[in-house]
Write a protein that holds these residues in place. Structure first.
Motif, PDB file in Angstrom:
ATOM      1  N   LEU A 190      -0.944   8.168   7.935  1.00 41.67           N
ATOM      2  CA  LEU A 190      -0.527   8.545   6.733  1.00 41.67           C
ATOM      3  C   LEU A 190      -1.612   8.651   5.699  1.00 41.67           C
ATOM      4  CD1 LEU A 190       2.774   6.507   6.113  1.00 41.67           C
ATOM      5  CD2 LEU A 190       2.363   8.829   7.152  1.00 41.67           C
ATOM      6  N   ARG A 191      -2.923   8.160   6.253  1.00 41.14           N
ATOM      7  CA  ARG A 191      -4.105   8.326   5.504  1.00 41.14           C
ATOM      8  C   ARG A 191      -3.929   7.356   4.150  1.00 41.14           C
ATOM      9  NH1 ARG A 191      -6.144  14.555   6.211  1.00 41.14           N
ATOM     10  NH2 ARG A 191      -6.314  14.585   8.512  1.00 41.14           N
ATOM     11  N   LEU A 192      -3.351   6.263   4.281  1.00 44.97           N
ATOM     12  CA  LEU A 192      -3.076   5.385   3.308  1.00 44.97           C
ATOM     13  C   LEU A 192      -4.081   4.095   3.487  1.00 44.97           C
ATOM     14  CD1 LEU A 192       0.646   5.554   2.961  1.00 44.97           C
ATOM     15  CD2 LEU A 192      -1.062   6.603   1.500  1.00 44.97           C
ATOM     16  N   PRO A 193      -4.288   3.401   2.626  1.00 42.54           N
ATOM     17  CA  PRO A 193      -4.892   2.113   2.681  1.00 42.54           C
ATOM     18  C   PRO A 193      -3.743   1.129   3.292  1.00 42.54           C
ATOM     19  CG  PRO A 193      -4.245   2.443   0.426  1.00 42.54           C
ATOM     20  CD  PRO A 193      -3.928   3.805   0.902  1.00 42.54           C
ATOM     21  N   PRO A 232     -12.019   1.342  12.148  1.00 41.47           N
ATOM     22  CA  PRO A 232     -13.325   0.952  11.079  1.00 41.47           C
ATOM     23  C   PRO A 232     -13.228   1.682   9.721  1.00 41.47           C
ATOM     24  CG  PRO A 232     -13.856   1.297  13.521  1.00 41.47           C
ATOM     25  CD  PRO A 232     -12.381   1.788  13.277  1.00 41.47           C
ATOM     26  N   GLU A 233     -12.568   3.024   9.850  1.00 41.94           N
ATOM     27  CA  GLU A 233     -12.761   3.819   8.479  1.00 41.94           C
ATOM     28  C   GLU A 233     -11.502   3.365   7.572  1.00 41.94           C
ATOM     29  OE1 GLU A 233     -15.253   5.518   7.800  1.00 41.94           O
ATOM     30  OE2 GLU A 233     -15.883   5.054   9.956  1.00 41.94           O
ATOM     31  N   LEU A 234     -10.583   2.529   8.013  1.00 42.91           N
ATOM     32  CA  LEU A 234      -9.320   2.401   7.128  1.00 42.91           C
ATOM     33  C   LEU A 234      -9.573   1.314   6.190  1.00 42.91           C
ATOM     34  CD1 LEU A 234      -6.071   2.619   6.885  1.00 42.91           C
ATOM     35  CD2 LEU A 234      -6.069   0.915   8.298  1.00 42.91           C
ATOM     36  N   PRO A 235      -9.241   1.650   4.875  1.00 43.66           N
ATOM     37  CA  PRO A 235      -9.589   0.648   3.699  1.00 43.66           C
ATOM     38  C   PRO A 235      -8.322  -0.381   3.848  1.00 43.66           C
ATOM     39  CG  PRO A 235      -9.221   3.005   2.947  1.00 43.66           C
ATOM     40  CD  PRO A 235      -8.863   2.962   4.312  1.00 43.66           C
ATOM     41  N   VAL A 236      -8.957  -1.694   4.028  1.00 47.33           N
ATOM     42  CA  VAL A 236      -8.104  -2.838   4.342  1.00 47.33           C
ATOM     43  C   VAL A 236      -8.263  -3.656   3.060  1.00 47.33           C
ATOM     44  CG1 VAL A 236      -7.626  -4.677   5.930  1.00 47.33           C
ATOM     45  CG2 VAL A 236      -8.359  -2.683   6.774  1.00 47.33           C
ATOM     46  N   ASP A 237      -7.260  -4.480   2.624  1.00 48.35           N
ATOM     47  CA  ASP A 237      -7.264  -5.565   1.661  1.00 48.35           C
ATOM     48  C   ASP A 237      -6.135  -6.601   2.280  1.00 48.35           C
ATOM     49  OD1 ASP A 237      -7.004  -7.115  -0.584  1.00 48.35           O
ATOM     50  OD2 ASP A 237      -5.336  -6.126  -1.339  1.00 48.35           O
ATOM     51  N   ALA A 238      -6.934  -7.628   2.430  1.00 50.62           N
ATOM     52  CA  ALA A 238      -6.051  -9.017   2.936  1.00 50.62           C
ATOM     53  C   ALA A 238      -5.853 -10.077   2.036  1.00 50.62           C
ATOM     54  CB  ALA A 238      -6.661  -9.479   4.399  1.00 50.62           C
ATOM     55  N   VAL A 239      -4.729 -10.634   1.697  1.00 53.62           N
ATOM     56  CA  VAL A 239      -4.412 -11.771   0.886  1.00 53.62           C
ATOM     57  C   VAL A 239      -3.513 -12.851   1.403  1.00 53.62           C
ATOM     58  CG1 VAL A 239      -5.207 -10.345  -1.214  1.00 53.62           C
ATOM     59  CG2 VAL A 239      -2.540 -10.456  -0.318  1.00 53.62           C
ATOM     60  N   ALA A 240      -3.695 -13.939   1.063  1.00 54.09           N
ATOM     61  CA  ALA A 240      -2.616 -15.084   1.318  1.00 54.09           C
ATOM     62  C   ALA A 240      -2.009 -15.232  -0.242  1.00 54.09           C
ATOM     63  CB  ALA A 240      -3.314 -16.357   1.645  1.00 54.09           C
ATOM     64  N   LEU A 241      -0.798 -15.490  -0.184  1.00 55.57           N
ATOM     65  CA  LEU A 241      -0.011 -15.463  -1.514  1.00 55.57           C
ATOM     66  C   LEU A 241       0.866 -16.889  -1.305  1.00 55.57           C
ATOM     67  CD1 LEU A 241       1.678 -11.966  -1.768  1.00 55.57           C
ATOM     68  CD2 LEU A 241      -0.334 -12.723  -2.916  1.00 55.57           C
TER      69      LEU A 241
END
Length: 289
Positions: free
Chosen positions: A29-32, A78-87
């Motif tokens: 989907l070309r989404l982060p 590798p090109e995918l924008p990734v954000d990882a968080v612990a909530l």
């Protein structure tokens, strides 16, 4: 800003399968991608991750889950924008809140520990019944999860609910470059008279009505995706059973779910509930308000 594909991870094998599916979905989907770990997950699934040992090691375990999940996602794409968080929240509350700003929310089909004995983890079921965006529960056979059938199935309900599911399914099919099978089921009530001619006439009337509803729901949405090959199928029988057959040879089963304002708790019909427990492929639940 683009809405991300959000995936819930918990250190389980099911969470890793969901993560891999979400990476592929975000790339399509070309989404982060946003990777979320809720630190109070064990309240639902019964145990802490096996590598923590004791409760005081939970923070270290959370950091490991997030770091390893992010690393895995970046390695896969590798090109995918990734954000990882612990909530610092309970899993269901955290993921439902995330669904407010997500394009798609992805979960695994089961959690850790004793809950693996069940067909569906409590977190996945609760999120599918409450989320504000489409939820994909990644379950089923390996070939279905990996998208080897080149086919999506959508169960078409009534006009409003069915339209939301159809639009989602068409976007998925277009992004994958695969075909879509739209299925509508019907059931005729017992005839008031005995002759078979009456029974046949009643059945024909209900089948024709189902065919007309299917055509109505598909008309506008299909025109917006002319590149997608759509097959229309009308089946006699209860929807919660009949859809399992087409889903057995599909990469994704898409179903609608009506969210009624002011109602609390799970808002899943019998069809979605059955599919989430028994389908042989990943299941997408698309809410309509």
């Amino acid at each position: 800003m683009e809405r991300p594909v959000v995936v819930g991870v918990d250190g389980s094998d099911g969470g890793l399968v969901a993560l891999d599916w979400a990476v592929a979905e975000a790339a399509r989907l070309r989404l982060p991608l946003r990777v979320v770990h809720a630190s109070l997950w064990e309240r639902y699934e019964g145990t802490v991750p096996s590598f923590t040992g004791e409760r005081q090691a939970e923070e270290m375990a959370e950091q490991h889950i997030i770091a390893s999940s992010e690393e895995r996602a970046r390695r896969l794409s590798p090109e995918l924008p990734v954000d990882a968080v612990a909530l610092p929240d309970e899993a269901v509350a955290a993921l439902v809140r995330e669904s407010l700003d997500a394009a798609v929310l992805v979960t695994g089909s089961s959690g850790r520990g004793a809950v693996k004995a069940f067909l569906l983890g409590s977190v996945s079921l609760a999120v599918a019944g409450r989320a504000h965006c489409p939820v994909v529960v990644v379950r089923g056979e390996e070939r279905n999860v990996k998208g080897m059938s080149d086919r999506i199935v959508v169960g078409v309900g009534e006009a409003d609910e069915g339209a939301a599911a159809v639009r989602f399914a068409l976007r998925e099919a277009e992004a994958r470059g695969c075909g879509l099978e739209a299925v509508r089921t019907w059931r005729a009530p017992p005839p008031s008279a005995d002759p078979l001619t009456v029974l046949d006439a009643t059945a024909r009337a209900y089948e024709e009505q189902a065919t007309a509803i299917l055509a109505e729901v598909l008309e506008e949405a299909v025109a917006e995706h002319p590149g997608v090959s759509v097959t229309r199928t009308v089946l006699e029988g209860p929807a919660h059973r009949m859809l399992l057959g087409p889903a057995a040879d599909a990469d994704l089963l898409v179903l609608g779910a009506t969210r009624r304002q002011g109602r609390h708790g799970l808002q899943l019909g019998r069809v979605s509930h059955t599919a989430l427990h028994r389908a042989a492929c990943p299941v997408a639940v698309v809410p309509h308000r």
